[in-house]
Design a protein around this motif. Structure first.
Motif, short mmCIF file in Angstrom:
data_model
loop_
_atom_site.label_atom_id
_atom_site.label_comp_id
_atom_site.label_asym_id
_atom_site.label_seq_id
_atom_site.Cartn_x
_atom_site.Cartn_y
_atom_site.Cartn_z
N ASN A 8 42.01 33.55 36.54
CA ASN A 8 43.61 33.23 35.95
C ASN A 8 43.20 32.07 37.45
N LEU A 9 43.37 30.53 36.14
CA LEU A 9 43.33 29.27 36.71
C LEU A 9 44.69 28.91 37.62
N LEU A 10 46.02 29.49 37.02
CA LEU A 10 46.99 29.37 37.72
C LEU A 10 47.40 30.21 38.49
N LYS A 11 46.85 30.83 38.92
CA LYS A 11 47.50 32.19 39.83
C LYS A 11 46.30 31.96 40.74
N ASN A 12 45.15 30.83 40.46
CA ASN A 12 44.03 31.02 41.32
C ASN A 12 43.51 32.88 42.28
N ASP A 13 43.40 34.14 41.08
CA ASP A 13 42.97 34.99 40.44
C ASP A 13 41.56 35.06 39.73
N MET A 14 41.07 36.29 40.57
CA MET A 14 40.19 36.79 39.67
C MET A 14 39.71 37.83 39.32
N THR A 15 40.03 39.43 38.44
CA THR A 15 39.86 40.72 38.25
C THR A 15 38.52 40.69 37.58
N VAL A 16 37.88 41.74 38.46
CA VAL A 16 36.04 42.09 38.02
C VAL A 16 36.29 43.49 38.14
N LEU A 17 35.19 44.26 37.12
CA LEU A 17 35.35 45.76 36.49
C LEU A 17 33.68 45.52 36.58
N TYR A 18 33.15 46.89 37.89
CA TYR A 18 31.99 46.00 38.09
C TYR A 18 31.71 47.53 38.22
N ASP A 19 30.11 48.01 38.35
CA ASP A 19 30.24 49.03 38.31
C ASP A 19 29.06 49.14 39.90
N THR A 46 40.30 23.78 39.58
CA THR A 46 40.82 22.10 39.14
C THR A 46 41.33 22.10 37.77
N CYS A 47 40.73 22.45 37.09
CA CYS A 47 40.83 22.63 35.30
C CYS A 47 40.51 23.85 34.97
N SER A 48 40.61 24.14 33.42
CA SER A 48 39.84 25.21 32.82
C SER A 48 38.46 25.45 32.84
N ALA A 49 38.17 24.27 32.86
CA ALA A 49 36.38 23.83 32.99
C ALA A 49 35.45 24.96 34.59
N CYS A 50 36.45 24.59 35.41
CA CYS A 50 36.52 25.32 36.99
C CYS A 50 36.50 26.97 36.79
N SER A 51 37.39 27.27 35.64
CA SER A 51 37.29 28.85 36.12
C SER A 51 36.88 29.57 34.40
N ALA A 52 35.82 28.54 33.81
CA ALA A 52 35.29 29.17 33.12
C ALA A 52 33.48 28.98 33.67
N HIS A 53 33.15 27.85 34.55
CA HIS A 53 32.32 28.24 34.68
C HIS A 53 32.31 29.64 36.48
N VAL A 54 33.71 30.20 37.02
CA VAL A 54 33.27 31.08 37.41
C VAL A 54 33.18 31.97 36.52
N GLU A 55 34.13 32.39 35.47
CA GLU A 55 33.67 32.76 34.91
C GLU A 55 32.24 33.79 34.12
#
Length: 81
Positions: free
Chosen positions: A65-76, A41-50
């Motif tokens: 991305n808080l506005l799009k409610n998505d997350m892109t992850v690059l992982y091994d 619901t806020c930038s603190a939420c997205s920062a916590h998830v990130e």
């Protein structure tokens, strides 16, 4: 008593930036995937998830991305699956 926030993270789709249908970076086991994240619901939420996802072993890059409610992850993929 501390209220614990819960976020729902759903796999949205593979996001290959190469257009060849393969979601791996050439010559590595690095995989980039896009996830839908609900409950932010806020930038603190997205920062916590990130920060939480970025702290997992094998994660190279996270973009929430808080506005799009998505997350892109690059992982091994050898470390995480």
């Amino acid at each position: 008593m501390t209220k614990e926030k819960k976020y729902n993270i759903l796999r949205l789709r593979d996001t290959p930036p190469w257009g060849d249908g393969d979601n791996r970076r050439k010559g590595t086991d690095m995989t980039e995937k896009k996830f839908s994240v609900t409950g932010m619901t806020c930038s603190a939420c997205s920062a916590h998830v990130e920060k939480s996802v970025g702290g997992l072993g094998g994660v190279k890059k996270v973009n929430v991305n808080l506005l799009k409610n998505d997350m892109t992850v690059l992982y091994d993929e050898a470390v995480l699956n």
